[in-house]
Design an enzyme around this catalytic site. Structure first.
Site, mmCIF file in Angstrom:
data_model
loop_
_atom_site.group_PDB
_atom_site.id
_atom_site.type_symbol
_atom_site.label_atom_id
_atom_site.label_comp_id
_atom_site.label_asym_id
_atom_site.label_seq_id
_atom_site.Cartn_x
_atom_site.Cartn_y
_atom_site.Cartn_z
ATOM 1 N N THR A 290 2.253 63.061 -25.977
ATOM 2 C CA THR A 290 1.590 62.021 -26.839
ATOM 3 C C THR A 290 1.079 60.839 -25.657
ATOM 4 O O THR A 290 0.830 60.864 -25.056
ATOM 5 C CB THR A 290 3.560 60.828 -27.302
ATOM 6 N N ARG B 7 3.605 70.871 -38.256
ATOM 7 C CA ARG B 7 4.874 70.630 -37.848
ATOM 8 C C ARG B 7 5.094 69.058 -37.598
ATOM 9 O O ARG B 7 4.288 69.122 -37.601
ATOM 10 C CB ARG B 7 5.127 72.069 -36.304
ATOM 11 N N VAL B 8 5.868 68.722 -37.398
ATOM 12 C CA VAL B 8 6.196 66.893 -37.455
ATOM 13 C C VAL B 8 7.145 67.036 -36.242
ATOM 14 O O VAL B 8 8.539 67.141 -36.357
ATOM 15 C CB VAL B 8 6.419 65.874 -37.854
ATOM 16 N N GLY B 9 6.309 66.366 -34.892
ATOM 17 C CA GLY B 9 7.477 65.890 -33.423
ATOM 18 C C GLY B 9 7.877 64.933 -33.510
ATOM 19 O O GLY B 9 8.406 63.555 -34.407
ATOM 20 N N ASP B 10 8.660 64.600 -32.446
ATOM 21 C CA ASP B 10 9.011 63.257 -32.456
ATOM 22 C C ASP B 10 7.640 62.036 -32.724
ATOM 23 O O ASP B 10 8.656 60.430 -33.410
ATOM 24 C CB ASP B 10 10.143 62.576 -31.211
ATOM 25 N N THR C 26 7.972 60.180 -25.555
ATOM 26 C CA THR C 26 6.799 60.784 -25.228
ATOM 27 C C THR C 26 7.880 62.618 -24.732
ATOM 28 O O THR C 26 8.274 62.370 -23.945
ATOM 29 C CB THR C 26 5.675 60.688 -23.813
ATOM 30 N N GLY C 27 7.473 63.185 -25.080
ATOM 31 C CA GLY C 27 8.177 64.819 -24.492
ATOM 32 C C GLY C 27 7.290 65.403 -25.288
ATOM 33 O O GLY C 27 7.129 65.826 -26.541
HETATM 34 N N1 GLY Z 1 5.805 64.655 -27.771
HETATM 35 C C1 GLY Z 1 5.171 64.595 -29.303
HETATM 36 C C2 GLY Z 1 5.389 65.946 -30.414
HETATM 37 O O1 GLY Z 1 6.174 66.970 -29.761
HETATM 38 O O2 GLY Z 1 4.903 66.324 -31.198
#
Ligand code: GLY
Length: 257
Positions: free
Chosen positions: A140, A168-171, A190-191
């Site tokens: 990110t 798909r959605v991350g954090d 981030t990660g």
């Molecule tokens: N941290 C970015 C994601 O996993 O989408």
């Protein structure tokens, strides 16, 4: 009067070779803050630069999904209690600006084609994003800032994880795991998004007591060291830093740095 400061990161797992884009972002944000500009304008300018940098996983450099598409997530929030978040938007080189457009709307989160339709109606640029073929990318870009009035802002943006399914959605665009801000602290993570989301990372860091360093260390301690995670934060007390359990280019600018 508060001491203006900005902290940017270019993603957990990225190395020093990607530092120049992060430095450029911090410099652009600092130019705004040091001229008396707002934290919100500073974080938006900084993240726009990182979205335009093809080596960073956001905007132009967004990693490709399993089907080859480029779907982008971004969010921005302010210490006066406003949020804008965009998830899985396509054909949008700078999703951070669309997210910012939601700050003063009666709705704060838009997803997928609905997000793009709203962006079209508002006149945000619609252009194909080629994205990056890099085989890795769980990361990110992010930025936190405080201005001379003591107002803070946080902005995050990502192309998600390479090869994950469409939709798909991350954090990164999620209020709580990927970003948090209140009157005392601004945080961006981030990660690996799934891990950060399960841990509700940024909110859990925000409610800790102690120095910013201690709070960030607590956040990283929630993860197995094999899971790449990073955080940046700023507090209203004048603290600012980045910390990661892996390599993470980050930069800080203030009157003293
Ligand atoms: N941290 C970015 C994601 O996993 O989408």
């Amino acid at each position: 009067m508060a001491k203006p400061m900005i902290v940017c990161h270019g993603g957990a797992g990225h190395t020093a070779k990607d530092q120049p884009g992060v430095d450029a972002a911090a410099d652009a944000g600092w130019a705004i803050l040091s001229a008396g500009g707002s934290a919100l304008d500073a974080v938006l300018a900084a993240v726009e630069i990182m979205e335009d940098d093809p080596v960073l996983n956001a905007g132009t450099g967004g990693r490709k999904r399993a089907d080859g598409s480029v779907q982008l997530d971004a969010a921005v929030a302010t210490s006066d209690g406003r949020l804008g978040s965009i998830m899985a938007i396509e054909d949008t080189p700078n999703p951070i600006h669309v997210a910012a457009g939601l700050l003063d709307q009666p709705f704060h989160i838009l997803v997928g084609q609905g997000a793009r339709d709203w962006a079209d109606a508002q006149g945000y640029p619609n252009a194909k994003v080629e994205g990056s073929d890099s085989p890795s990318g769980n990361d990110t870009v992010g930025c936190v800032a405080i201005d001379e009035k003591g107002s803070m802002a946080v902005a995050t943006s990502t192309g998600g994880c390479t090869g994950r399914p469409r939709g798909r959605v991350g954090d990164t665009p999620l209020w709580g795991p990927g970003l948090w801000i209140d009157e005392g602290i601004a945080l961006a993570a981030t990660g690996i998004g799934e891990e950060i989301t399960i841990k509700m990372l940024c909110h859990r860091v925000a409610i800790q007591t102690g120095t910013l360093q201690q709070r960030l260390e607590y956040g990283l301690s929630l993860f197995d060291p094999t899971i790449e995670v990073g955080l940046i934060g700023i507090t209203v007390n004048g603290e600012g830093q980045g910390l990661a359990n892996t390599k993470m280019p980050w930069a800080i600018r203030s009157a003293n740095q």
